[in-house]
Design an enzyme around this catalytic site. Structure first.
Site, mmCIF file in Angstrom:
data_model
loop_
_atom_site.group_PDB
_atom_site.id
_atom_site.type_symbol
_atom_site.label_atom_id
_atom_site.label_comp_id
_atom_site.label_asym_id
_atom_site.label_seq_id
_atom_site.Cartn_x
_atom_site.Cartn_y
_atom_site.Cartn_z
ATOM 1 N N GLU A 162 0.800 -1.238 0.000
ATOM 2 C CA GLU A 162 0.000 0.000 0.000
ATOM 3 C C GLU A 162 0.828 1.280 0.000
ATOM 4 O O GLU A 162 0.573 2.203 0.780
ATOM 5 C CB GLU A 162 -0.972 -0.004 1.195
ATOM 6 N N ASN A 207 2.000 -5.132 -3.181
ATOM 7 C CA ASN A 207 0.589 -5.413 -2.894
ATOM 8 C C ASN A 207 -0.174 -4.117 -2.607
ATOM 9 O O ASN A 207 0.321 -3.260 -1.875
ATOM 10 C CB ASN A 207 0.545 -6.325 -1.653
ATOM 11 N N GLU A 209 -6.371 -10.413 -1.191
ATOM 12 C CA GLU A 209 -7.167 -10.155 0.029
ATOM 13 C C GLU A 209 -8.655 -10.091 -0.306
ATOM 14 O O GLU A 209 -9.403 -9.271 0.247
ATOM 15 C CB GLU A 209 -6.720 -8.843 0.701
ATOM 16 N N ASP A 220 -12.404 -9.950 -0.669
ATOM 17 C CA ASP A 220 -13.686 -10.005 0.028
ATOM 18 C C ASP A 220 -14.629 -9.069 -0.721
ATOM 19 O O ASP A 220 -14.190 -8.152 -1.408
ATOM 20 C CB ASP A 220 -13.590 -9.699 1.533
HETATM 21 O O1 9MR Z 1 -7.521 -7.712 8.636
HETATM 22 C C1 9MR Z 1 -6.558 -6.897 9.266
HETATM 23 C C2 9MR Z 1 -7.129 -6.339 10.557
HETATM 24 O O2 9MR Z 1 -7.298 -7.377 11.507
HETATM 25 C C3 9MR Z 1 -6.213 -5.269 11.123
HETATM 26 O O3 9MR Z 1 -6.865 -4.654 12.206
HETATM 27 C C4 9MR Z 1 -5.909 -4.239 10.049
HETATM 28 C C5 9MR Z 1 -4.977 -3.180 10.602
HETATM 29 O O4 9MR Z 1 -4.620 -2.244 9.636
HETATM 30 O O5 9MR Z 1 -5.325 -4.865 8.920
HETATM 31 C C6 9MR Z 1 -6.200 -5.760 8.324
HETATM 32 O O6 9MR Z 1 -5.629 -6.318 7.167
HETATM 33 C C7 9MR Z 1 -5.319 -5.381 6.136
HETATM 34 C C8 9MR Z 1 -4.119 -5.892 5.389
HETATM 35 O O7 9MR Z 1 -3.066 -6.144 6.268
HETATM 36 C C9 9MR Z 1 -3.681 -4.941 4.299
HETATM 37 N N1 9MR Z 1 -4.762 -4.610 3.411
HETATM 38 C C10 9MR Z 1 -6.000 -4.216 4.046
HETATM 39 C C11 9MR Z 1 -6.429 -5.238 5.095
HETATM 40 C C12 9MR Z 1 -7.774 -4.856 5.691
HETATM 41 O O8 9MR Z 1 -7.702 -3.649 6.388
#
Ligand code: 9MR
Length: 361
Positions: free
Chosen positions: A158, A200, A263, A265
Site C-alpha cells: 500500500e 501489494n 485479500e 472479500d
Molecule cells: O484484517 C486486518 C485487521 O485485523 C487489522 O486490524 C488491520 C490493521 O490495519 O489490517 C487488516 O488487514 C489489512 C491488510 O493487512 C492490508 N490490506 C487491508 C487489510 C484490511 O484492512
C-alpha cells in the site's frame, strides 16, 4: 475403445452403455469438490488469511484445512508483531502459522515486510537514515527467519496514494527517499532468494490512476533489474467490479510478473456471488495469475464485520458465493463477466487502512 456396430447389436449393448454412463456420471478430473482441489486442478492455489488465535476453533480449522491450500497471516507477520522493540524479534504467531501450513500441505504468503500502517511505535518515531536502516534491517531479519517457508512475500504494501495522482502515498518510509521500495525488494531477494517478491495494494482492481502508477513502477523495476516477481491485487470489493478487472491483471502479467488476488472479500448483496465468480474466472483466464486468497474464512472472521464479505457463514456453512467460486474453478476457461460498472465501485468498500469498528487491532 469405441463400440462397433457388431458389439452394439449384441447383448453387450447394455453393458457398454452402462459403462459409458458410469464414465459420464463419475466425477471427472476437473470436477473438484473443494476450493483447494479445484484450484489445484487449474494449477492455482486458493488461500485464506488466518488469525492464529482461531486455530483452536474446530469449525474454523475444519473449513480452513478442507478448503484452502495457502495461508497468510492476517496480522502476525506485520512489523508491529514481528519487531515490537527495535532489534528484538518475535516470530511466535508467524511460526505457528507456518507449522500449521506445513502440517496441512499449504503454502504460505508472507504479509507484509514494509507498510506505513501497523508499524511498531519505535519505528513511527524514526525518520531519515535511521528509519531507512531500521526498515531494511527489518526486511532482512524477517525474510531470513522465514527463508524457505514463504511462497511469496508482500515486500511492500500500500505505498501508492488513492485518488487521481498515480503517485506515492506520503509516509515516514516514503520520506526516507523514493528508492525505499526498491531497496526493500533488493534486501528481501538477498535474504530469501527462493521467495517470490510482490508489491501489494488495494483499489487497483481496474485500470485507474493508482494501478497505472504501480504499473509504471513495475515496468521501471523490470527495466532496471530491481527484483520484483509479482503484484498483489487485494480486491476488497464493493457491490460492483470494474469491467476491466481481467484486462488490468493481464497488463501487469504482460510486464513479466505474476499476479495474485491477495485479500479478496466482497460486500454482501445481490452481486456478491457473481463478483466472486468473476474474480475467479478472471484469474483463471490470466495464465500468470497464480492464485487467489480471501481475507478470512467465515463472515464473522472478517475485518469487514457486517458486510458478510466472505465465502462461509458464521457457522462455517458454504454460501452462494462459495458455490460460485467452486463452479468457476471447475469450469475454468471462459470469463463471462456479470453486470459491471466501469471504473470504481459505486458502493465503495471501506478503506483497508481504516478497519470498521469492532474488528481486530
Ligand atoms: O484484517 C486486518 C485487521 O485485523 C487489522 O486490524 C488491520 C490493521 O490495519 O489490517 C487488516 O488487514 C489489512 C491488510 O493487512 C492490508 N490490506 C487491508 C487489510 C484490511 O484492512
Amino acid at each position: 475403445m469405441r463400440p462397433t456396430r457388431a458389439l452394439l447389436s449384441t447383448g453387450l449393448l447394455a453393458g457398454v452403455l452402462a459403462a459409458g454412463m458410469a464414465v459420464a456420471l463419475a466425477p471427472t478430473a476437473s470436477a473438484g469438490t473443494t476450493l483447494r482441489a479445484s484450484a489445484a486442478e487449474k494449477g492455482r492455489y486458493f488461500g485464506a488469511a488466518v488469525a492464529t488465535n482461531k486455530l483452536s476453533d474446530n469449525t474454523y480449522v475444519t473449513v480452513l484445512n478442507r478448503e484452502f491450500s495457502s495461508v497468510v497471516a492476517e496480522n502476525e507477520m506485520k512489523w508491529d508483531a514481528t519487531e515490537p522493540q527495535q532489534g528484538r524479534f518475535n516470530y511466535t504467531g508467524g511460526d505457528r502459522l507456518v507449522s500449521h501450513a506445513r502440517a496441512n500441505g499449504m503454502s504460505v504468503r508472507g504479509h507484509a515486510l514494509l507498510w506505513h500502517a501497523q508499524q511498531p511505535s519505535w519505528a513511527q518515531g524514526l525518520s531519515g537514515s535511521a528509519l531507512r536502516n531500521a526498515a531494511i534491517n527489518h526486511v532482512t531479519q524477517v525474510a531470513t527467519h522465514f527463508k524457505g517457508q514463504i511462497y511469496a512475500w508482500d515486500v511492500v504494501n500500500e505505498a501508492f496514494a488513492d485518488g487521481g495522482s498515480g503517485g506515492r502515498r506520503d509516509s515516514n518510509l516514503q520520506r526516507t527517499g523514493n528508492d525505499w521500495i526498491e531497496a526493500a525488494f533488493r534486501a528481501a531477494r538477498a535474504a530469501d532468494p527462493g521467495a517470490k517478491l510482490c508489491y501489494n495494494d488495494y483499489n487497483t482492481d481496474g485500470v485507474n490512476a493508482k494501478s497505472t502508477g504501480i504499473y509504471n513502477m513495475v515496468r521501471d523495476f523490470k527495466s532496471r533489474g530491481v527484483p520484483i516477481d509479482c503484484v498483489g491485487f487485494q480486491s476488497h470489493l464493493g457491490t460492483t467490479i470494474p469491467g476491466d478487472y481481467q484486462a488490468n491483471l493481464q497488463r501487469f502479467a504482460d510486464l513479466g510478473v505474476d499476479v495474485q488476488i491477495t485479500e479478496l472479500d466482497v460486500m454482501t448483496g445481490g452481486n456478491q456471488a457473481n463478483i466472486f465468480g468473476t474474480v475467479t474466472r478472471s484469474c483463471l483466464a490470466v495464465s500468470r495469475c497464480t492464485g487467489i486468497t480471501v481475507w478470512g474464512v467465515r463472515d464473522c472472521d472478517s475485518w469487514r464485520g457486517s458486510d458478510n464479505a466472505l465465502l462461509f457463514d458464521c457457522s462455517g456453512n458454504k454460501k452462494a458465493a462459495y458455490t460460485s467460486v467452486l463452479n468457476a474453478l471447475n469450469a475454468g476457461g471462459s470469463n463471462t463477466p456479470p453486470p459491471t460498472t466501469p471504473g470504481s465501485p459505486t458502493t465503495p468498500p471501506p478503506s483497508p487502512t481504516t478497519p470498521p469498528p469492532g474488528t481486530g487491532g
